[in-house]
Scaffold this motif. Structure first.
Motif, mmCIF file in Angstrom:
data_model
loop_
_atom_site.group_PDB
_atom_site.id
_atom_site.type_symbol
_atom_site.label_atom_id
_atom_site.label_comp_id
_atom_site.label_asym_id
_atom_site.label_seq_id
_atom_site.Cartn_x
_atom_site.Cartn_y
_atom_site.Cartn_z
ATOM 1 N N CYS A 116 32.495 58.566 11.020
ATOM 2 C CA CYS A 116 33.279 59.749 10.658
ATOM 3 C C CYS A 116 34.385 59.387 9.669
ATOM 4 N N LEU A 117 35.029 58.242 9.853
ATOM 5 C CA LEU A 117 36.061 57.813 8.916
ATOM 6 C C LEU A 117 35.476 57.563 7.528
ATOM 7 N N HIS A 118 34.307 56.943 7.472
ATOM 8 C CA HIS A 118 33.671 56.683 6.183
ATOM 9 C C HIS A 118 33.239 57.984 5.505
ATOM 10 N N ASP B 49 30.649 51.424 22.784
ATOM 11 C CA ASP B 49 30.315 50.975 21.439
ATOM 12 C C ASP B 49 29.810 52.128 20.577
ATOM 13 N N LEU C 170 30.779 55.230 20.725
ATOM 14 C CA LEU C 170 31.923 56.019 20.291
ATOM 15 C C LEU C 170 32.678 55.329 19.145
ATOM 16 N N VAL C 171 32.786 54.021 19.200
ATOM 17 C CA VAL C 171 33.460 53.283 18.129
ATOM 18 C C VAL C 171 32.661 53.395 16.829
ATOM 19 N N LEU D 50 30.536 55.784 16.041
ATOM 20 C CA LEU D 50 30.633 57.173 15.599
ATOM 21 C C LEU D 50 31.981 57.445 14.939
ATOM 22 N N HIS D 51 33.021 56.866 15.482
ATOM 23 C CA HIS D 51 34.353 57.018 14.895
ATOM 24 C C HIS D 51 34.409 56.394 13.495
ATOM 25 N N GLN D 52 33.832 55.210 13.347
ATOM 26 C CA GLN D 52 33.804 54.539 12.049
ATOM 27 C C GLN D 52 32.982 55.335 11.024
#
Length: 87
Positions: free
Chosen positions: A11-13, A2, A4-5, A7-9
């Motif tokens: 970074c996308l924002h 969770d 990593l998900v 953190l990925h979101q």
């Protein structure tokens, strides 16, 4: 997982916000270049009109080179903006 998900979101924002800032910078650069072109083309006429409106009853000199020439682009942009909004 969770973490990593999330953190990925995040970074996308952050990338989306960065793209928005790049778009604003690009539009600002385009507006600046258009204003620079306009000032270089019509700058003497704008200064003469602005001076004529500021000093009522004064004649505008035919040769605008009689006044001290200013190389400040920022000053010319400021005069263009003031002239646009006032006149």
């Amino acid at each position: 997982m969770d973490l990593l998900v999330i953190l990925h979101q995040v970074c996308l924002h952050v990338l989306d916000v960065f793209k928005i800032y790049l778009k604003f910078a690009f539009l600002t650069l385009i507006v600046y270049l258009v204003a620079e072109w306009y000032i270089l083309r019509y700058g003497a006429e704008l200064e003469a009109q602005l001076d004529a409106h500021l000093v009522e009853g004064a004649e505008v000199p035919e040769d605008t080179a009689e006044r001290a020439a200013s190389n400040s682009t920022l000053g010319k942009v400021f005069r263009f903006v003031v002239n646009f909004f006032i006149l």
